[in-house]
Design an enzyme around this catalytic site. Structure first.
Site, PDB file in Angstrom:
ATOM      1  N   CYS A   1      47.195  33.901  24.881  1.00 46.56           N
ATOM      2  CA  CYS A   1      47.501  32.871  25.874  1.00 46.56           C
ATOM      3  C   CYS A   1      48.821  32.190  25.532  1.00 46.56           C
ATOM      4  O   CYS A   1      49.468  31.603  26.380  1.00 46.56           O
ATOM      5  CB  CYS A   1      46.379  31.862  25.956  1.00 46.56           C
ATOM      6  SG  CYS A   1      45.969  31.152  24.382  1.00 46.56           S
TER       7      CYS A   1
ATOM      8  N   GLU B   1      50.156  35.085  35.135  1.00 44.87           N
ATOM      9  CA  GLU B   1      49.870  35.563  33.782  1.00 44.87           C
ATOM     10  C   GLU B   1      49.532  37.052  33.837  1.00 44.87           C
ATOM     11  O   GLU B   1      48.667  37.458  34.594  1.00 44.87           O
ATOM     12  CB  GLU B   1      48.695  34.795  33.177  1.00 44.87           C
ATOM     13  CG  GLU B   1      48.419  35.202  31.722  1.00 44.87           C
ATOM     14  CD  GLU B   1      47.171  34.551  31.158  1.00 44.87           C
ATOM     15  OE1 GLU B   1      46.111  34.648  31.782  1.00 44.87           O
ATOM     16  OE2 GLU B   1      47.268  33.943  30.082  1.00 44.87           O
TER      17      GLU B   1
HETATM   18  N1  LIG Z   1      43.799  31.747  27.691  1.00 44.92           N
HETATM   19  C1  LIG Z   1      43.347  32.677  26.888  1.00 44.92           C
HETATM   20  O1  LIG Z   1      43.265  32.539  25.664  1.00 44.92           O
HETATM   21  C2  LIG Z   1      42.854  33.938  27.452  1.00 44.92           C
HETATM   22  C3  LIG Z   1      43.112  34.247  28.752  1.00 44.92           C
HETATM   23  N2  LIG Z   1      42.612  35.417  29.249  1.00 44.92           N
HETATM   24  C4  LIG Z   1      42.808  35.758  30.631  1.00 44.92           C
HETATM   25  O2  LIG Z   1      41.552  36.210  31.174  1.00 44.92           O
HETATM   26  C5  LIG Z   1      41.710  37.535  31.662  1.00 44.92           C
HETATM   27  C6  LIG Z   1      40.484  38.392  31.412  1.00 44.92           C
HETATM   28  O3  LIG Z   1      40.175  38.354  30.034  1.00 44.92           O
HETATM   29  P1  LIG Z   1      38.718  38.039  29.657  1.00 44.92           P
HETATM   30  O4  LIG Z   1      38.446  37.899  28.213  1.00 44.92           O
HETATM   31  O5  LIG Z   1      37.860  39.033  30.414  1.00 44.92           O
HETATM   32  O6  LIG Z   1      38.616  36.584  30.256  1.00 44.92           O
HETATM   33  P2  LIG Z   1      37.443  36.092  31.178  1.00 44.92           P
HETATM   34  O7  LIG Z   1      37.773  34.730  31.585  1.00 44.92           O
HETATM   35  O8  LIG Z   1      37.110  37.087  32.214  1.00 44.92           O
HETATM   36  O9  LIG Z   1      36.185  36.048  30.133  1.00 44.92           O
HETATM   37  C7  LIG Z   1      36.182  35.103  29.077  1.00 44.92           C
HETATM   38  C8  LIG Z   1      34.725  34.885  28.678  1.00 44.92           C
HETATM   39  O10 LIG Z   1      34.017  34.329  29.781  1.00 44.92           O
HETATM   40  C9  LIG Z   1      32.863  35.123  30.073  1.00 44.92           C
HETATM   41  N3  LIG Z   1      32.568  35.021  31.493  1.00 44.92           N
HETATM   42  C10 LIG Z   1      33.009  35.811  32.504  1.00 44.92           C
HETATM   43  N4  LIG Z   1      32.541  35.366  33.689  1.00 44.92           N
HETATM   44  C11 LIG Z   1      31.778  34.267  33.421  1.00 44.92           C
HETATM   45  C12 LIG Z   1      31.013  33.354  34.209  1.00 44.92           C
HETATM   46  N5  LIG Z   1      30.932  33.476  35.533  1.00 44.92           N
HETATM   47  N6  LIG Z   1      30.360  32.329  33.582  1.00 44.92           N
HETATM   48  C13 LIG Z   1      30.437  32.186  32.242  1.00 44.92           C
HETATM   49  N7  LIG Z   1      31.126  33.026  31.439  1.00 44.92           N
HETATM   50  C14 LIG Z   1      31.795  34.047  32.022  1.00 44.92           C
HETATM   51  C15 LIG Z   1      33.291  36.508  29.632  1.00 44.92           C
HETATM   52  O11 LIG Z   1      32.163  37.347  29.465  1.00 44.92           O
HETATM   53  P3  LIG Z   1      32.371  38.949  29.731  1.00 44.92           P
HETATM   54  O12 LIG Z   1      33.181  39.446  28.614  1.00 44.92           O
HETATM   55  O13 LIG Z   1      30.969  39.470  29.720  1.00 44.92           O
HETATM   56  O14 LIG Z   1      33.053  39.084  31.047  1.00 44.92           O
HETATM   57  C16 LIG Z   1      34.009  36.191  28.331  1.00 44.92           C
HETATM   58  O15 LIG Z   1      33.074  35.974  27.299  1.00 44.92           O
HETATM   59  C17 LIG Z   1      42.912  38.089  30.918  1.00 44.92           C
HETATM   60  O16 LIG Z   1      43.518  39.056  31.741  1.00 44.92           O
HETATM   61  C18 LIG Z   1      43.795  36.851  30.770  1.00 44.92           C
HETATM   62  O17 LIG Z   1      44.507  36.665  31.963  1.00 44.92           O
HETATM   63  C19 LIG Z   1      41.844  36.282  28.499  1.00 44.92           C
HETATM   64  C20 LIG Z   1      41.628  35.991  27.170  1.00 44.92           C
HETATM   65  C21 LIG Z   1      42.130  34.800  26.538  1.00 44.92           C
HETATM   66  C1  LIG Z   2      43.858  31.771  22.997  1.00 45.38           C
HETATM   67  C2  LIG Z   2      45.091  32.187  22.282  1.00 45.38           C
HETATM   68  C3  LIG Z   2      45.225  31.561  20.940  1.00 45.38           C
HETATM   69  C4  LIG Z   2      46.582  31.825  20.368  1.00 45.38           C
HETATM   70  C5  LIG Z   2      46.728  31.456  18.962  1.00 45.38           C
HETATM   71  C6  LIG Z   2      48.067  31.907  18.438  1.00 45.38           C
HETATM   72  O1  LIG Z   2      49.061  31.805  19.177  1.00 45.38           O
HETATM   73  O2  LIG Z   2      48.080  32.356  17.303  1.00 45.38           O
END
Ligand SMILES: NC(=O)C1=CN([C@@H]2O[C@H](COP(=O)(O)OP(=O)(O)OC[C@H]3O[C@@H](n4cnc5c(N)ncnc54)[C@H](OP(=O)(O)O)[C@@H]3O)[C@@H](O)[C@H]2O)C=CC1
Ligand SMILES: CCCCCC(=O)O
Length: 468
Positions: free
Chosen positions: A272, A370
């Site tokens: 992120c 993103e």
């Molecule tokens: N800001 C950050 O640090 C991050 C941003 N992202 C963004 O999210 C996108 C997808 O990545 P991803 O990890 O799949 O992120 P998601 O937001 O899809 O998932 C994050 C977590 O939320 C869970 N989840 C999904 N849907 C629900 C719901 N309706 N209610 C509660 N929990 C839920 C997922 O479970 P499950 O795995 O079963 O879907 C996972 O454990 C990436 O392309 C990126 O754009 C991703 C990772 C980190």
């Molecule tokens: C969710 C992403 C965390 C980033 C932590 C780092 O930049 O090392």
């Protein structure tokens, strides 16, 4: 913790070798989640009543266990979500350090004595735990993010249920096993694996769950926030970013290039805090671009377990397809492709070449959305004012860097840049565990994680007034 034997399972595969199954994980039913929540609820009062220093000793033992398992967990992480083994080891070591930091929290003050206008009274603040905390985490930091949520939650007297991303659940299960090896009391630390849209959703909705801490996409985060708000649960959301770096004519270009490559392309851009927008002053644009493209050319792509690999695959098939779509959209929007832009056809896994665009329209997707992959967009500007205006032209505000040796430019940037993490002559990624972490604007629900800031979310403040 023994999960019910009748759970269905889902498999987690290696994104570098998609035919390789890394492990099978319980796909829990709602009924099974109900048992876990009830167990966490029952365990809460006993855990909260332990002296905080004693809770800290449990966290130290969990750190010891994680240290012992570091190599195995790092290898599992690389196999399960693709980041290089060196990064996976570094992340797991960071998890050990986070546990030790919050173990120490059990010995630190939690309130203040505040002078009362009544000379016969004593007024002070103290803090109490929230109860059962649900932690819902993504696949990109399968050790660090769960632990930077679980450790403070436990330190401040809460019990925890972790719902990890499906694509990182084998790793997450090994992390939670370290807490169980540390002999935490039954029900204090729990894992609920399964589909986010089922188990994650049910956790967010459960009346026994007092708080939800989430990291992931904006789409899911907003759903969670709405649900939690509706039922009066506390919630914390850390979401997307579209992080800029500004390179001025006063920059050390070699430092700026190295940091742009590291911040933008390490972990295959799946952070992120990753750099995605590169805003360069026109006087040095061509020189910077030439150096950057040479550095991109030198990047080695492959299986993260191989020592020669600098950049691994995308973590999932879905992410792989999403990034290819974003690249295709950028081309159609008229941006100029300078490097990469394709899947690596010589490799079977979810590999994409490090990709660089220029002539990007800042109102279009490459600049605004993103992508969460190895894609950089270059922008040419003529002044620091124009650079900061461009950098702030985003719905996100997580991390931002400037590369300059000009003090006035640095001060202007640190004042005017709207981001939670402001970095000078350092890459946009790589936060230190003792400092507050979180974003502004759409990147966050505006609390902060990590460091002492974590106490604000994982406790409630009580103002106590005692009349003599
Ligand atoms: N800001 C950050 O640090 C991050 C941003 N992202 C963004 O999210 C996108 C997808 O990545 P991803 O990890 O799949 O992120 P998601 O937001 O899809 O998932 C994050 C977590 O939320 C869970 N989840 C999904 N849907 C629900 C719901 N309706 N209610 C509660 N929990 C839920 C997922 O479970 P499950 O795995 O079963 O879907 C996972 O454990 C990436 O392309 C990126 O754009 C991703 C990772 C980190
Ligand atoms: C969710 C992403 C965390 C980033 C932590 C780092 O930049 O090392």
């Amino acid at each position: 913790m023994t999960q019910m034997k009748t759970a269905a399972t889902f498999k987690s595969v290696n994104p570098a070798r998609p035919t390789e199954v890394v492990g099978h994980v319980e796909d829990l039913s709602i009924e099974m989640l109900e048992k876990i929540v009830n167990r966490a609820q029952r365990a809460h009062s006993g855990w909260a009543m332990l002296p905080a220093p004693e809770r800290g000793m449990y966290l130290h033992r969990a750190a010891d266990e994680l240290q012992l398992q570091l190599e195995d967990i790092a290898i599992t992480m690389t196999k399960e979500m693709g980041k290089t083994l060196a990064e996976a080891k570094g992340e797991t070591a960071r998890g050990v350090a986070i546990l030790r930091y919050f173990a120490g929290e059990g010995m630190r003050e939690i309130g203040q004595v505040i002078p009362s206008a009544d000379s016969d009274a004593l007024m002070y603040t103290t803090r109490c735990p929230l109860g059962v905390v649900g932690a819902i985490t993504p696949w990109n930091f399968p050790v660090a993010i769960p632990i930077w949520k679980i450790a403070p939650a436990l330190a401040y007297g809460n019990t925890v249920i972790l719902k990890p991303a499906e694509e990182a659940s084998v790793t997450a299960r090994k992390v939670i096993a370290c807490f169980h090896s540390a002999q935490f009391p039954e029900g204090v630390v729990n894992i609920a694996t399964g589909q986010g849209t089922a188990i994650g959703k049910a956790l967010v909705e459960h009346p026994y769950v007092s708080a939800i801490t989430f990291t992931g996409s904006n789409a899911v985060g907003k759903q969670i926030g709405r649900t939690a708000l509706e039922r009066g649960a506390k919630y914390q959301l850390e979401m997307g970013g579209k992080n800029p770096v500004i390179v001025t004519k006063d920059a050390d270009l070699d430092v700026a290039v190295e940091a742009t490559i590291s911040g933008g392309l390490k972990s295959t851009g799946q952070k992120c805090t990753a750099t995605s927008r590169v805003i360069v002053e026109e006087d040095v644009y061509d020189a910077f671009k030439e150096k950057l493209l040479r550095a991109v050319e030198a990047i080695t792509i492959g299986d993260g377990l191989e020592a020669s690999t600098w950049m691994g695959p995308l973590a999932t098939k879905a992410q792989f397809e999403k990034v290819l779509e974003a690249i295709d959209k950028g081309k159609k929007e008229g941006a100029t492709l300078l490097a990469g832009g394709n899947r690596v056809s010589s490799l079977d896994g979810y590999f994409i070449e490090p990709t660089v665009f220029e002539n990007v329209d800042h109102s279009k997707s490459l600049a605004q959305e993103e992508i969460f992959g190895p894609v950089l967009a270059l922008f040419r500007i003529s002044s620091i004012q124009e650079a900061i205006a461009l950098a702030n032209n985003s719905e996100y505000g997580l991390s931002a860097s400037i590369f300059t040796t000009n003090i006035q430019e640095m001060l202007t940037f640190t004042t005017e840049m709207q981001a939670g993490l402001i970095r000078v002559n350092a890459e946009s990624a790589g936060v230190e565990l003792q400092a507050p972490f979180g974003g502004m604007k759409s990147s966050s629900s505006h609390s902060r994680e990590q460091g002492r800031a974590a106490i604000e979310f994982f406790t409630s403040v009580k103002t106590v007034f005692v009349k003599g």
